[in-house]
Scaffold this motif. Structure first.
Motif, PDB file in Angstrom:
ATOM      1  N   SER A  64      -1.162 -34.853  36.902  1.00 42.17           N
ATOM      2  CA  SER A  64      -2.577 -34.542  37.068  1.00 42.17           C
ATOM      3  C   SER A  64      -2.738 -33.540  38.209  1.00 42.17           C
ATOM      4  O   SER A  64      -1.772 -33.200  38.917  1.00 42.17           O
ATOM      5  N   GLU A  65      -3.948 -33.058  38.429  1.00 43.68           N
ATOM      6  CA  GLU A  65      -4.203 -32.127  39.517  1.00 43.68           C
ATOM      7  C   GLU A  65      -3.926 -32.777  40.873  1.00 43.68           C
ATOM      8  O   GLU A  65      -3.661 -32.086  41.854  1.00 43.68           O
ATOM      9  N   GLU A  66      -3.988 -34.097  40.924  1.00 43.84           N
ATOM     10  CA  GLU A  66      -3.692 -34.814  42.169  1.00 43.84           C
ATOM     11  C   GLU A  66      -2.211 -35.146  42.302  1.00 43.84           C
ATOM     12  O   GLU A  66      -1.797 -35.775  43.274  1.00 43.84           O
ATOM     13  N   GLY A  67      -1.411 -34.728  41.323  1.00 45.05           N
ATOM     14  CA  GLY A  67       0.016 -34.979  41.382  1.00 45.05           C
ATOM     15  C   GLY A  67       0.432 -36.331  40.852  1.00 45.05           C
ATOM     16  O   GLY A  67       1.556 -36.782  41.090  1.00 45.05           O
ATOM     17  N   GLU A  68      -0.453 -37.019  40.109  1.00 44.88           N
ATOM     18  CA  GLU A  68      -0.116 -38.325  39.562  1.00 44.88           C
ATOM     19  C   GLU A  68       0.599 -38.184  38.214  1.00 44.88           C
ATOM     20  O   GLU A  68       0.258 -37.324  37.411  1.00 44.88           O
ATOM     21  N   PHE A  69       1.587 -39.053  37.986  1.00 44.55           N
ATOM     22  CA  PHE A  69       2.319 -39.041  36.724  1.00 44.55           C
ATOM     23  C   PHE A  69       1.401 -39.473  35.588  1.00 44.55           C
ATOM     24  O   PHE A  69       0.698 -40.470  35.693  1.00 44.55           O
ATOM     25  N   GLN A  70       1.447 -38.727  34.468  1.00 44.99           N
ATOM     26  CA  GLN A  70       0.537 -39.013  33.365  1.00 44.99           C
ATOM     27  C   GLN A  70       1.221 -39.390  32.057  1.00 44.99           C
ATOM     28  O   GLN A  70       0.631 -40.062  31.222  1.00 44.99           O
ATOM     29  N   THR A  71       2.448 -38.963  31.854  1.00 50.37           N
ATOM     30  CA  THR A  71       3.120 -39.194  30.571  1.00 50.37           C
ATOM     31  C   THR A  71       3.574 -40.643  30.437  1.00 50.37           C
ATOM     32  O   THR A  71       4.190 -41.200  31.339  1.00 50.37           O
ATOM     33  N   LEU A  95       5.295 -44.126  34.180  1.00 46.39           N
ATOM     34  CA  LEU A  95       5.807 -44.041  35.538  1.00 46.39           C
ATOM     35  C   LEU A  95       4.709 -44.288  36.574  1.00 46.39           C
ATOM     36  O   LEU A  95       4.964 -44.809  37.664  1.00 46.39           O
ATOM     37  N   ALA A  96       3.474 -43.943  36.234  1.00 48.75           N
ATOM     38  CA  ALA A  96       2.360 -44.126  37.173  1.00 48.75           C
ATOM     39  C   ALA A  96       2.122 -45.592  37.511  1.00 48.75           C
ATOM     40  O   ALA A  96       1.483 -45.897  38.533  1.00 48.75           O
ATOM     41  N   ASP A  97       2.611 -46.502  36.689  1.00 47.20           N
ATOM     42  CA  ASP A  97       2.383 -47.929  36.921  1.00 47.20           C
ATOM     43  C   ASP A  97       3.320 -48.524  37.960  1.00 47.20           C
ATOM     44  O   ASP A  97       3.162 -49.701  38.330  1.00 47.20           O
TER      45      ASP A  97
END
Length: 332
Positions: A64-71, A95-97
């Motif tokens: 994301s624009e904030e650098g958070e993993f999305q896939t 991965l974000a979890d």
């Protein structure tokens, strides 16, 4: 929004239900990435309810624009058959979890397919009635580390073309080492999922092999993060093929491999740069301190050339294997 490369280790599973009549299941794991038709799989472990794979995969993860993993990827457990393979169950991995502190051992509950659910429940009840230790069907994975993707590196570094050279055909970036006849760089696989991660490249623009010998100084690597030594002629990646007028050799050690190619008459790289020797470092896990990979160039130059890939990686926001790349994402 950019993306990064994630190294995932499919480790093992427990309590895979028996769906065959006469034997245990023969499980393997299939990886599915959103938006990609192709799939990737582990080997099959024959007749085993608690299989161990310990296989590595590299996949692209959107940020994301904030650098958070999305896939989020889907992992399916299948049973191999002589006729038609059957899916036993599925699980999701995002991965974000998970925070980097949890990456070394991630447990993913397996949702058993509807057609096998009653059979799996009956097997679980029978095991518990007999006093046997039982755990719900679970797939265990590890995240080894992350690294900026080729696209992220290209978008961030291409504006400084006087320093960084981008070879889109080879999915590679090169940086000249000031005061030397050397280029250092990274090369990526063009595939959305690969068995092999990025490679470190080193080139020499001089043909005087007796005066300059190239080598890598690699930081310590955990043994569990290393696969078996890869084959020198792997086709899973974007490896540059040596020309007919070249000589090559390779040295492998506990999953790391260094390939050496020499061109007596030279070989053209991006922007027409002529090189005479190439070293390729393969198998370096993303848990390693990539910004500490150093180049040795002897005997004419200093015995230990302290140039590292740190500047290139830092420019893209990389701060170590658990980086979420907020700086890189914000600049794209």
């Amino acid at each position: 929004m950019g993306d990064c490369i994630v190294q995932l280790k499919v480790r093992r599973a427990v309590s895979i239900p028996k769906i065959d009549l006469l034997s245990e299941s023969d499980p393997y794991v299939v990886l599915r990435v959103p938006g990609v038709e192709a799939t990737w799989r582990t080997v099959t472990i024959q007749d085993e309810p608690n299989p161990v794979w310990d296989e590595f995969f590299f996949y692209k993860c959107k940020l994301s624009e904030e650098g958070e993993f999305q896939t989020s990827i889907e992992l399916e457990v299948w049973d191999e058959e002589l006729t038609t393979d059957r899916v036993i169950g599925t699980t999701q991995f995002a991965l974000a979890d998970f925070s980097p502190e949890c990456w070394s051992n991630i447990a993913l509950p397996i949702t058993i397919a509807e057609r096998w659910r009653k059979k799996a429940e009956a097997q679980a009840k029978r095991s518990m009635d007999q006093g046997e230790e039982y755990s719900p069907p679970t797939l265990f994975v590890s995240v080894i580390g992350t690294l900026p993707s080729f696209q992220a590196m290209q978008q961030t570094l291409e504006p400084v073309k006087e320093v960084v050279m981008v070879d889109s055909m080879q999915h590679a970036l090169y940086v000249p080492i000031a005061g030397t006849p050397l280029l250092v760089g990274l090369q990526y696989s063009p595939k959305p999922v690969s068995r092999e991660g990025p490679r470190v490249l080193l080139f020499s623009k001089t043909h005087k092999y007796g005066e300059v010998r190239l080598d890598f100084d690699v930081p310590p690597v955990a043994a569990e993060d290393l696969p078996l030594a890869p084959k020198p002629s792997s086709t899973d990646g974007a490896a540059q093929e040596p020309s007919k007028s070249s000589t090559s050799s390779s040295t492998a050690c506990t999953g790391l491999i260094i390939e050496r190619i020499r061109w007596p008459k030279g070989e053209r790289l991006v922007l027409g740069i002529k090189v005479f020797e190439q070293l390729t470092l393969r198998g370096l896990p993303l848990s390693a301190a990539w910004d500490e990979v150093a180049v040795y160039c002897t005997p004419k130059l200093e015995p230990s050339l302290s140039y590292r890939l740190a500047d290139m990686l830092a420019e893209c926001g990389w701060q170590g294997p658990g980086t979420r790349f907020p700086d890189a994402a914000a600049s794209m």
